[in-house]
Write an enzyme that holds these catalytic residues in place. Sequence first.
Site, PDB file in Angstrom:
ATOM      1  N   HIS A   8      50.420  30.999  43.713  1.00  0.00           N
ATOM      2  CA  HIS A   8      50.119  32.331  43.191  1.00  0.00           C
ATOM      3  C   HIS A   8      50.818  33.428  43.992  1.00  0.00           C
ATOM      4  O   HIS A   8      51.264  33.225  45.126  1.00  0.00           O
ATOM      5  CB  HIS A   8      48.605  32.572  43.224  1.00  0.00           C
ATOM      6  CG  HIS A   8      48.035  32.539  44.616  1.00  0.00           C
ATOM      7  ND1 HIS A   8      48.119  33.603  45.492  1.00  0.00           N
ATOM      8  CD2 HIS A   8      47.386  31.565  45.293  1.00  0.00           C
ATOM      9  CE1 HIS A   8      47.555  33.288  46.634  1.00  0.00           C
ATOM     10  NE2 HIS A   8      47.096  32.049  46.551  1.00  0.00           N
ATOM     11  N   GLU A  81      41.595  26.351  45.711  1.00  0.00           N
ATOM     12  CA  GLU A  81      41.984  26.307  47.113  1.00  0.00           C
ATOM     13  C   GLU A  81      40.921  25.586  47.942  1.00  0.00           C
ATOM     14  O   GLU A  81      39.792  25.357  47.498  1.00  0.00           O
ATOM     15  CB  GLU A  81      42.199  27.743  47.617  1.00  0.00           C
ATOM     16  CG  GLU A  81      42.591  27.902  49.067  1.00  0.00           C
ATOM     17  CD  GLU A  81      43.882  27.175  49.434  1.00  0.00           C
ATOM     18  OE1 GLU A  81      43.887  25.926  49.393  1.00  0.00           O
ATOM     19  OE2 GLU A  81      44.875  27.849  49.786  1.00  0.00           O
TER      20      GLU A  81
END
Length: 211
Positions: A8, A81
């Site tokens: 990202h 994550e």
Amino acid sequence: MKLVIVRHGETEWNVQNKATGQLDSPLTPKGIRQAHAIADRLRRLSFTTFYSSDLGRAVQTANIIAEICGKKVIFDSELREWNMGIFQGLTVSEMHKKFPQERQDYERIGFEYVIPEGESLRQCMDRGFRVLNAIAERHLDETVVVVTHGCLLMSFFEVVLNLPPGNSWRFQLHNGNLCVFEYVNKRWCLIVWNDTSHLENMETLTVSLNS
């Protein structure tokens, strides 16, 4: 199959060196530009399926890519994550002040240490490898794009290259990068790592890995 993995774009907490984990921090203006740059590159790539983590910074990146590439995003919580539990939202110095014993235990034990209210790096690695294998098995002979996070991507890299855990400091991993892996006969091969050529005209890239 070919698996294109995108990290990202840069977030506000990346800039502040805070451990985001499974909390969230929005993309910076630079991060948004990174997402547009990677989207423009992927627009010229013929890929069949598009997956993303369901955490906000990945969703924001993926939605920009989806709009430009005309793809529908499949959001998967397994692509999140590393869950850093009580350390999330803190800088390293803040961790030492607020949770001195836990931070000391983490630095001593490392890879196997399960952070209170979170997970160990091993658990993150196992989860990431499991979900990316499952995606590969579902899309044999296809090209798939995945938007995910720094620690999950780095741990996958270490498994594919059969590196001892904890070697991530040896390899840079920028925001908005593109990595390519190939899956043949149930074995992974690294093709491209940390390609940021689509960001060449942007200002200095963030190298923070605490996303």
